[in-house]
Write an enzyme that holds these catalytic residues in place. Structure first.
Site, PDB file in Angstrom:
ATOM      1  NE  ARG A 171       7.571   8.556  22.426  1.00 15.99           N
ATOM      2  CZ  ARG A 171       7.598   9.744  23.042  1.00 15.99           C
ATOM      3  NH1 ARG A 171       6.885   9.924  24.137  1.00 15.99           N
ATOM      4  NH2 ARG A 171       8.328  10.736  22.566  1.00 15.99           N
TER       5      ARG A 171
ATOM      6  NE  ARG B 125       6.620  18.748  25.986  1.00 14.41           N
ATOM      7  CZ  ARG B 125       5.873  18.135  26.913  1.00 14.41           C
ATOM      8  NH1 ARG B 125       5.424  16.924  26.728  1.00 14.41           N
ATOM      9  NH2 ARG B 125       5.559  18.758  28.021  1.00 14.41           N
ATOM     10  CB  THR B 126       6.792  12.885  20.130  1.00 14.79           C
ATOM     11  OG1 THR B 126       7.763  13.319  21.092  1.00 14.79           O
ATOM     12  CG2 THR B 126       7.489  12.278  18.941  1.00 14.79           C
TER      13      THR B 126
ATOM     14  CE  LYS C  84      -9.725  -7.700  20.157  1.00 11.79           C
ATOM     15  NZ  LYS C  84     -10.294  -7.609  18.805  1.00 11.79           N
TER      16      LYS C  84
ATOM     17  CG  HIS D 134      12.966  11.087  21.273  1.00 11.11           C
ATOM     18  ND1 HIS D 134      12.280  11.305  20.094  1.00 11.11           N
ATOM     19  CD2 HIS D 134      12.189  11.617  22.256  1.00 11.11           C
ATOM     20  CE1 HIS D 134      11.146  11.931  20.369  1.00 11.11           C
ATOM     21  NE2 HIS D 134      11.062  12.125  21.657  1.00 11.11           N
TER      22      HIS D 134
HETATM   23  N1   CP Z   1       9.948  15.288  24.465  1.00  3.28           N
HETATM   24  C1   CP Z   1       9.017  14.325  24.283  1.00  3.28           C
HETATM   25  O1   CP Z   1       9.281  13.284  23.689  1.00  3.28           O
HETATM   26  O2   CP Z   1       7.797  14.640  24.810  1.00  3.28           O
HETATM   27  P1   CP Z   1       6.504  13.710  24.722  1.00  3.28           P
HETATM   28  O3   CP Z   1       6.745  12.501  25.574  1.00  3.28           O
HETATM   29  O4   CP Z   1       5.367  14.584  25.240  1.00  3.28           O
HETATM   30  O5   CP Z   1       6.309  13.313  23.284  1.00  3.28           O
END
Ligand code: CP
Length: 312
Positions: free
Chosen positions: A108, A58-59, A86, A136
């Site tokens: 992320r 999603r993100t 590496k 998040h």
């Molecule tokens: N909610 C969320 O962060 O989903 P993803 O891990 O699919 O990005």
């Protein structure tokens, strides 16, 4: 203020005015969803890099769509096939991306604090797309947007967050955002999945979902994060479902006007049943759609945009 520094790292850095600026900008961005050609020139000439050290559907996809719909040049780095394997460090990777012209880095990372480290190391705007068990922020913002869209306001609502609070960056960011906007928050879960110090954040802690569900305006069901549990912190998934799952029976306890949220991905049959996902009170698919609008707003604001210019 978080966005004035051209970064979005933590919800705790945002004031109520900052959050409302993002939500109102997102509402303007959402207007383009109904257009035949979903394209605005706002980020033309800007290079946006998605740098994901952990899996995401999603993100990552919604940041990519948000960037493309705003005409940025979007680059996705597949960490598994990059020079990270590496041994290249996070900051060297980011500096390399900056030398290649990155204006925005969306990151992320499994380590809490990685986006903050990056923000200190490079000139590009840095957006935290989830760092370890820390925060998040864009998930919290899209949750707030979804609640405000459905209820008109977040203030004074009672939001119940149920699940693996200990490992959840979503819970932490939601708590900061919800409290800043004046919601009452109750967190529910097994004692072994509850971090210390929650009351200091102004939230109520409960271990009895059946007791709090009838009082909820919103129930946000979190995923059991088995990948972050080094040892068994719950006796069994079946037992977890029995006490903390949003089951068919528990749907009966929810108010007719309550909202059901889940950040995804869901462990169906564990923390939530399919009937709850399909329930008319669920806003889980809206959350995904709203994620694009919110991320468009964040991209726009970290690159210096004025929110009243977005709809032009
Ligand atoms: N909610 C969320 O962060 O989903 P993803 O891990 O699919 O990005």
């Amino acid at each position: 203020m978080g966005l004035a520094r051209r970064n979005l790292i933590r919800m705790r850095d945002l004031s109520a005015a900052d959050i409302q600026q993002i939500l109102s900008t997102a509402a303007a961005c959402k207007d383009i969803f109904s257009r035949e050609v979903k394209k605005m020139p706002t980020l033309r000439g800007q290079v946006m890099v998605n740098l994901f050290y952990e899996p995401s559907t999603r993100t990552r996809t919604s940041f990519e769509l948000a960037g493309k719909w705003m005409s940025a040049d979007v680059v996705n780095i597949a960490v598994a096939t990059s020079s990270v394997v590496k041994g290249e460090s996070l900051t060297d990777t980011a500096k390399t991306l900056e030398s290649l012209g990155a204006d925005i880095v969306v990151i992320r990372h499994p380590s809490a604090g990685a986006p903050a480290l990056l923000a200190r190391s490079i000139r590009a705007a840095v957006i935290n797309a989830g760092d370890g068990m820390h925060e998040h922020p864009t998930q919290a913002l899209l949750d707030l947007f979804t609640i405000q869209e459905a209820k008109g306001t977040v203030a004074d609502l009672h939001v119940v967050i149920v699940g693996d609070i200990l490992h959840s960056r979503v819970a932490r960011s939601n708590i900061w955002g919800l409290r800043t906007l004046g919601a009452r928050v109750t967190v529910v879960g097994p004692p072994t999945l509850m971090p210390p110090g929650l009351e200091e954040l102004g939230v109520r802690v409960s271990y009895d979902l059946d007791r709090v569900l009838p009082e909820a305006d919103v129930v946000n069901v979190l995923r059991i994060q088995r990948e972050r549990q080094p040892t068994a912190l719950i006796p069994s998934l079946r037992e977890y479902t029995r006490y903390f799952g949003l089951t068919r029976e528990r749907l009966e306890r929810l108010r007719p006007d309550a909202l059901i949220l889940h950040p995804g991905p869901a462990n169906l049959g564990v923390e939530i049943v399919q009937e709850a996902v399909d329930d008319p009170r669920a806003r889980i698919h809206d959350q995904v759609t709203n994620g694009v609008a919110v991320r468009m707003a964040v991209l726009y604001l970290v690159t210096g945009g004025r929110h009243d210019a977005v709809a032009a």
